[in-house]
Design a protein around this motif. Sequence first.
Motif, PDB file in Angstrom:
ATOM      1  N   VAL A  61       0.850  -1.192   0.000  1.00 52.46           N
ATOM      2  CA  VAL A  61       0.000   0.000   0.000  1.00 52.46           C
ATOM      3  C   VAL A  61       0.884   1.239   0.000  1.00 52.46           C
ATOM      4  O   VAL A  61       1.784   1.378   0.843  1.00 52.46           O
ATOM      5  CB  VAL A  61      -0.949   0.022   1.221  1.00 52.46           C
ATOM      6  CG1 VAL A  61      -1.750   1.315   1.259  1.00 52.46           C
ATOM      7  CG2 VAL A  61      -1.886  -1.186   1.184  1.00 52.46           C
ATOM      8  N   VAL A  67      -3.016   2.570   6.718  1.00 50.36           N
ATOM      9  CA  VAL A  67      -3.107   1.148   7.074  1.00 50.36           C
ATOM     10  C   VAL A  67      -3.031   1.053   8.587  1.00 50.36           C
ATOM     11  O   VAL A  67      -2.060   1.524   9.201  1.00 50.36           O
ATOM     12  CB  VAL A  67      -1.957   0.336   6.439  1.00 50.36           C
ATOM     13  CG1 VAL A  67      -1.964  -1.104   6.960  1.00 50.36           C
ATOM     14  CG2 VAL A  67      -2.075   0.349   4.914  1.00 50.36           C
ATOM     15  N   VAL A  90      -8.253   0.171   1.735  1.00 53.69           N
ATOM     16  CA  VAL A  90      -7.468  -0.875   2.400  1.00 53.69           C
ATOM     17  C   VAL A  90      -8.390  -1.832   3.138  1.00 53.69           C
ATOM     18  O   VAL A  90      -8.190  -3.062   3.103  1.00 53.69           O
ATOM     19  CB  VAL A  90      -6.439  -0.251   3.354  1.00 53.69           C
ATOM     20  CG1 VAL A  90      -5.724  -1.324   4.176  1.00 53.69           C
ATOM     21  CG2 VAL A  90      -5.419   0.578   2.572  1.00 53.69           C
ATOM     22  N   VAL A 100      -1.948  -7.357   3.604  1.00 53.85           N
ATOM     23  CA  VAL A 100      -1.031  -6.235   3.404  1.00 53.85           C
ATOM     24  C   VAL A 100       0.262  -6.512   4.167  1.00 53.85           C
ATOM     25  O   VAL A 100       0.228  -6.825   5.365  1.00 53.85           O
ATOM     26  CB  VAL A 100      -1.661  -4.923   3.892  1.00 53.85           C
ATOM     27  CG1 VAL A 100      -0.659  -3.775   3.815  1.00 53.85           C
ATOM     28  CG2 VAL A 100      -2.915  -4.598   3.081  1.00 53.85           C
ATOM     29  N   LYS A 103       4.067  -0.706   3.670  1.00 54.82           N
ATOM     30  CA  LYS A 103       3.779   0.582   3.056  1.00 54.82           C
ATOM     31  C   LYS A 103       4.926   0.918   2.092  1.00 54.82           C
ATOM     32  O   LYS A 103       6.094   0.829   2.436  1.00 54.82           O
ATOM     33  CB  LYS A 103       3.658   1.683   4.130  1.00 54.82           C
ATOM     34  CG  LYS A 103       2.637   1.404   5.219  1.00 54.82           C
ATOM     35  CD  LYS A 103       1.203   1.451   4.673  1.00 54.82           C
ATOM     36  CE  LYS A 103       0.763   2.844   4.250  1.00 54.82           C
ATOM     37  NZ  LYS A 103       0.686   3.813   5.373  1.00 54.82           N
ATOM     38  N   SER A 140       4.962   0.924  -4.967  1.00 53.76           N
ATOM     39  CA  SER A 140       3.881  -0.029  -5.232  1.00 53.76           C
ATOM     40  C   SER A 140       4.091  -0.735  -6.565  1.00 53.76           C
ATOM     41  O   SER A 140       3.932  -1.956  -6.679  1.00 53.76           O
ATOM     42  CB  SER A 140       2.532   0.696  -5.223  1.00 53.76           C
ATOM     43  OG  SER A 140       2.152   1.051  -3.912  1.00 53.76           O
ATOM     44  N   LEU A 153      -1.766  -0.956  -3.944  1.00 59.01           N
ATOM     45  CA  LEU A 153      -2.560   0.257  -4.094  1.00 59.01           C
ATOM     46  C   LEU A 153      -1.640   1.444  -4.310  1.00 59.01           C
ATOM     47  O   LEU A 153      -0.586   1.567  -3.687  1.00 59.01           O
ATOM     48  CB  LEU A 153      -3.420   0.501  -2.850  1.00 59.01           C
ATOM     49  CG  LEU A 153      -4.430  -0.574  -2.471  1.00 59.01           C
ATOM     50  CD1 LEU A 153      -5.337  -0.078  -1.349  1.00 59.01           C
ATOM     51  CD2 LEU A 153      -5.262  -1.002  -3.671  1.00 59.01           C
TER      52      LEU A 153
END
Length: 563
Positions: A61, A67, A90, A100, A103, A140, A153
């Motif tokens: 993400v 998140v 999310v 997930v 990040k 990402s 994402l």
Amino acid sequence: MTLPTSVDRVTAAYARLRALDRPEIWISIRDEQDALAEAATIDARVAAGESLPLAGTVAGVKDNIDVLGLDTTAAAPSFRYRPGRDATAVRRLRDAGSVVIGKTNLDQFATGLVGARSPFGAVRNAWDPSRISGGSSSGSAVAVALGIVDVALGTDTAGSGRVPAALNGIVGVKLTRGRIPTTGVVPACRSLDCVTVFARELGLARNTAELLTGPDGIDPLARTPDEAAQHAAGSVLPSRPRIGIPTADQLEGLAPGWAEAFRRAAARLGAAGVDVVEVDITALLKAAVLLYDGAFVAERYAAVGAHIDEHRDLIGSDLDPSVAAIVLGGAAKTAVELLHDREELDRLGSVARTALAGCDALLTPTTTWHPTLEQLAADPIGGNSRMGRYTNFANLLDMTSTSIPAGTVDGLPFGVMITAPAFHDLAVHHIAERLLQPAIDILVVGAHLTDQPLNQQLVSAGGTFSRSIRTSADYALFALDTTPPKPGLVRVVTGGTAIAGEVWTLPAAGFGTFVAALPSPMAIGKVMLEDGSAVSGFLCESVATIGTQDISGYGGWLAWLPL
């Protein structure tokens, strides 16, 4: 076939993450045991009969999307905060069964299309680490391209969900603005921002994006199902869609080989049953310039300008100088300037709609070039501005857009983009499917070779040159008595030789059309190559070679032809 469990997939993801040693992809990584515990829960739910469409996938993400359990930084350490809940996108991703694991890095405050504007490091390209990854959703895209995660994402205001997809050889889906709520997303330009999805396969990217859609009762800009239904009826494609492409002069300035690659992609669409026509996209290109050069940049200052103003002493360390200059420049824009730009945008939108009337979508290159990190460092602002020529206008004019791979040029990915009016998301997907349909290699040894009289038949069928080859030493080549002159390739038991040729790649539909038009005595069969592999290729009925000249000793058609 037994599919991997969520636990298996999470285990593999962390193992690949460690093996690749690409720390600049990530800003924070979730504790592995925590992720495995969530994966075990998902496996148990699936075993109990629950339908989780993304079970068995892992996700990254972009770190301007909240998140739960991980900090959000937007790539600015001084901006760091710990969210109290997942962003809507999310939460829906997790509800569908994806785990997930971290990040990802980005151009700071989602301001840039290069992937190098971050104090956490420039994200290097997945194919060539000396080159940019594209941004702002750089981490990402690279995490997907390198196979660490299945989906990721990103966000897209000016092209951030499409440019890095193109430069890393993956799919980037940007649905109609507002279909995926931006609740829990640090704004870049609040009225234009979109949550986007990256994946290596079109189906996974598109299906994941659709799972994230629908209003959440929080985002005031979220589009309603009634609004979507009202407009979506117009997105049904006719049996033979009509796709616009830019005029030749509007493709000027592309990296070497890219214009040719784009034309090959357009030809493949034509071979797949699509009418491809040139249209004047001047109005779209002028609209694209307004995003950064006009007053719309004021919305970037409204989003994060106060933070940069309060931390000017951190510019050059915590805060990227290029990003700071762009955002702070937005403070000087006036309401009158913004209203004038909105009026100009309305006018350009009207002109663009007229130009595209009768077209179901627009096909363009996704971006214009793929610089090295060194080239970008020499001109960070100008280099970035070149990236958004074909992407910047989409959100300003409320258009849906998807970037898909379209082959390689000089060993690097080349991507094209399909763009259409709002809520024509499904139409874009179906056009992308046609362009990505299975391809078939075919060997040619005579009149269909590059620059030979019948080569245009291959090009018209959507064919693209793949490589020069030689057959195994089991073939004879004969000069047939035909117009135009062409040879016949025959496999022989003894006395054979290796024959030079070319392998071309055609879409499945184009291959079928091409083969159906072959005249006797030509046929398609498997031809053995010098490297031991086999490929479909031109062969000739042996009876047609009786009384013709055996030219095998020349080693190929072109070597004999000048004689």
